[in-house]
Design a protein around this motif. Structure first.
Motif, short mmCIF file in Angstrom:
data_model
loop_
_atom_site.label_atom_id
_atom_site.label_comp_id
_atom_site.label_asym_id
_atom_site.label_seq_id
_atom_site.Cartn_x
_atom_site.Cartn_y
_atom_site.Cartn_z
N GLU A 186 10.13 2.64 -11.37
CA GLU A 186 11.07 1.71 -10.80
C GLU A 186 10.84 0.30 -11.34
N PRO A 187 11.91 -0.47 -11.56
CA PRO A 187 11.77 -1.87 -12.00
C PRO A 187 11.01 -2.67 -10.95
N ILE A 188 10.35 -3.73 -11.38
CA ILE A 188 9.51 -4.51 -10.49
C ILE A 188 10.32 -5.14 -9.36
N ASP A 189 11.60 -5.47 -9.63
CA ASP A 189 12.40 -6.07 -8.57
C ASP A 189 12.72 -5.05 -7.47
N VAL A 190 12.86 -3.78 -7.85
CA VAL A 190 13.09 -2.72 -6.86
C VAL A 190 11.82 -2.49 -6.05
N ILE A 191 10.68 -2.50 -6.72
CA ILE A 191 9.40 -2.33 -6.04
C ILE A 191 9.15 -3.48 -5.07
N LYS A 192 9.44 -4.69 -5.52
CA LYS A 192 9.25 -5.86 -4.67
C LYS A 192 10.13 -5.79 -3.43
N SER A 193 11.37 -5.35 -3.62
CA SER A 193 12.30 -5.23 -2.49
C SER A 193 11.81 -4.21 -1.47
N LEU A 194 11.30 -3.08 -1.99
CA LEU A 194 10.78 -2.04 -1.10
C LEU A 194 9.58 -2.57 -0.32
N TYR A 195 8.68 -3.25 -1.02
CA TYR A 195 7.50 -3.81 -0.36
C TYR A 195 7.91 -4.79 0.73
N GLU A 196 8.86 -5.66 0.44
CA GLU A 196 9.31 -6.65 1.43
C GLU A 196 9.94 -5.99 2.64
N GLU A 197 10.62 -4.86 2.41
CA GLU A 197 11.19 -4.12 3.52
C GLU A 197 10.09 -3.51 4.39
N LEU A 198 9.06 -2.97 3.73
CA LEU A 198 7.97 -2.36 4.48
C LEU A 198 7.17 -3.41 5.24
N ILE A 199 6.85 -4.50 4.59
CA ILE A 199 6.05 -5.53 5.24
C ILE A 199 6.83 -6.20 6.36
N GLY A 200 8.16 -6.10 6.30
CA GLY A 200 8.99 -6.68 7.35
C GLY A 200 9.11 -5.81 8.58
N ASN A 201 8.71 -4.54 8.46
CA ASN A 201 8.73 -3.63 9.61
C ASN A 201 7.48 -3.87 10.44
N ALA A 202 7.55 -4.81 11.35
CA ALA A 202 6.36 -5.23 12.11
C ALA A 202 5.70 -4.05 12.80
N GLY A 203 4.59 -3.64 12.24
CA GLY A 203 3.83 -2.55 12.85
C GLY A 203 4.45 -1.19 12.66
N ALA A 204 5.67 -1.15 12.10
CA ALA A 204 6.40 0.10 11.90
C ALA A 204 6.63 0.86 13.19
N MET A 205 6.52 0.17 14.32
CA MET A 205 6.73 0.84 15.60
C MET A 205 8.21 0.86 15.96
N GLY A 206 8.74 2.07 16.10
CA GLY A 206 10.12 2.20 16.51
C GLY A 206 11.12 1.89 15.41
N THR A 207 10.67 1.75 14.16
CA THR A 207 11.58 1.45 13.07
C THR A 207 12.04 2.74 12.42
N SER A 208 13.04 2.64 11.57
CA SER A 208 13.53 3.82 10.88
C SER A 208 12.55 4.26 9.80
N LYS A 209 12.59 5.52 9.47
CA LYS A 209 11.69 6.04 8.44
C LYS A 209 12.12 5.54 7.06
N LYS A 210 11.14 5.25 6.24
CA LYS A 210 11.42 4.87 4.86
C LYS A 210 10.86 5.95 3.96
N VAL A 211 11.75 6.64 3.24
CA VAL A 211 11.32 7.72 2.38
C VAL A 211 11.05 7.17 0.98
N VAL A 212 9.86 7.38 0.48
CA VAL A 212 9.55 6.94 -0.87
C VAL A 212 9.94 8.02 -1.85
N PRO A 213 10.22 7.65 -3.09
CA PRO A 213 10.62 8.65 -4.09
C PRO A 213 9.58 9.73 -4.27
N LYS A 214 10.04 10.92 -4.57
CA LYS A 214 9.13 12.03 -4.80
C LYS A 214 8.33 11.76 -6.07
#
Length: 336
Positions: free
Chosen positions: A301-329
């Motif tokens: 994946e391009p670095i901008d896509v990776i960065k976007s995914l990381y920012e989405e994950l880090i924005g899920n405070a504690g990941a409690m009650g958030t939607s699942k994020k499926v990473v590529p196989k």
């Protein structure tokens, strides 16, 4: 293949075979059905004198703290399941005398928690830097500490295990012996009493490994570190090399089994399980470290896509009650 156990909170991210949770392992272990886990393999924060950024306990309280996890792990393991724990050594405060905390952990787990010591292992990391500085570098009265104790605990005396899955490559001399046994030895009874027969020259696909695991912890070229550096993120400072959990995952489990890392850090264990076809769960309280661990599962994946995914994950405070994020196989020919 069986599905993963369900929890009251959602994972930070998931793959085809596993899921990573920002959570307290004690809370997560309590939610698991008893007798449902085939293997727990982990490297907890060590009982060091200096407080590290990834969190560690003082030596005096460490044993009781770690035993809380041990009690639950024993309860959740299958009857043939195992608990493998990597513990680094430490010195007593202010003197060049070794702490016995890792051996006290061993005794407590066996004497009080009901575990059996299936076998003790020692991980030699030849790339480890000289430490502690005071006794090794400055005063030069001790050699560098480069070996960790790795306890293989089992729930019963007969844990699931298959050494043929972790055979070592034969030495050049052994390869020559297998090719022409008669040119290298004559079958006979040795002074030790061992009867070395003609079967000694049989090719079994590799040599039986020893309990001294020599594995370098240098991963400077790994994709995980490269992406961390490119995004200006701090990589987890106490990663263990992939070959360490890989050895025990291959030897103590089969495809489809459930493996858990209760101190996941940068989720090396989860990634190895994905490559080896094991279901996995990873628990880690540090949100940033676990979010960055997703880099292990990304490919081209391009670095901008990776960065976007990381920012989405880090924005899920504690990941409690958030939607699942499926990473590529991931592809099974990737290297960590």
């Amino acid at each position: 293949m069986k599905s993963l156990p369900a929890f009251g909170n959602q994972p930070l991210y998931q793959t085809d075979l596993g899921a990573a949770y920002v959570a307290d392992s004690l809370d997560m272990l309590k939610q698991l059905p008893d007798g449902s886990v085939n293997l727990v393999v982990t490297s907890p924060p060590f009982a060091l004198l200096r407080v590290k950024e990834y969190g560690n306990k003082d030596q005096h309280e460490y044993i009781d703290w770690l035993s809380e996890f041990g009690r639950l792990v024993h309860q959740k393991l299958t009857d043939d399941g195992s608990f493998v724990i990597d513990l680094g050594g430490a010195y007593q405060r202010g003197v060049p005398v070794r702490s016995l905390y890792n051996y006290r952990v061993l005794l407590k787990f066996v004497d009080e928690l009901g575990f059996h010591l299936a076998e003790e292992f020692f991980w030699h990391n030849p790339s480890k830097l000289p430490s502690p500085i005071e006794w090794v570098n400055k005063r030069k009265i001790r050699v560098k500490d480069s070996v960790n104790t790795v306890w293989w605990f089992s729930k019963t005396e007969w844990p699931k295990s298959d050494v043929t899955k972790v055979l070592s490559e034969y030495s050049d001399r052994m390869k020559k012996l297998i090719k022409d046994p008669s040119a290298y030895y004559t079958p006979s009874k040795r002074p030790s009493g061992h009867d070395i027969g003609v079967g000694f020259g049989k090719d079994n696909g590799g040599a039986i490994p020893s309990n001294l695991l020599q594995i370098s912890n240098g991963e400077a070229t790994s994709k995980y570190l490269k992406i961390c550096k490119e995004l200006g993120l701090s990589a987890h400072p106490a990663r263990f090399p992939s070959k360490l959990p890989e050895f025990f995952i291959k030897m103590l489990t089969t495809p489809g089994d459930l493996v858990i890392d209760i101190f996941a850090g940068s989720n090396t264990t989860g990634y190895v399980c994905e490559l080896e076809g094991r279901r996995w769960l990873s628990f880690e309280q540090d949100h940033q470290y676990l979010s960055a661990s997703v880099f292990r599962f990304l490919q081209n994946e391009p670095i901008d896509v990776i960065k976007s995914l990381y920012e989405e994950l880090i924005g899920n405070a504690g990941a409690m009650g958030t939607s699942k994020k499926v990473v590529p196989k991931i592809q099974h020919n990737l290297a960590i």
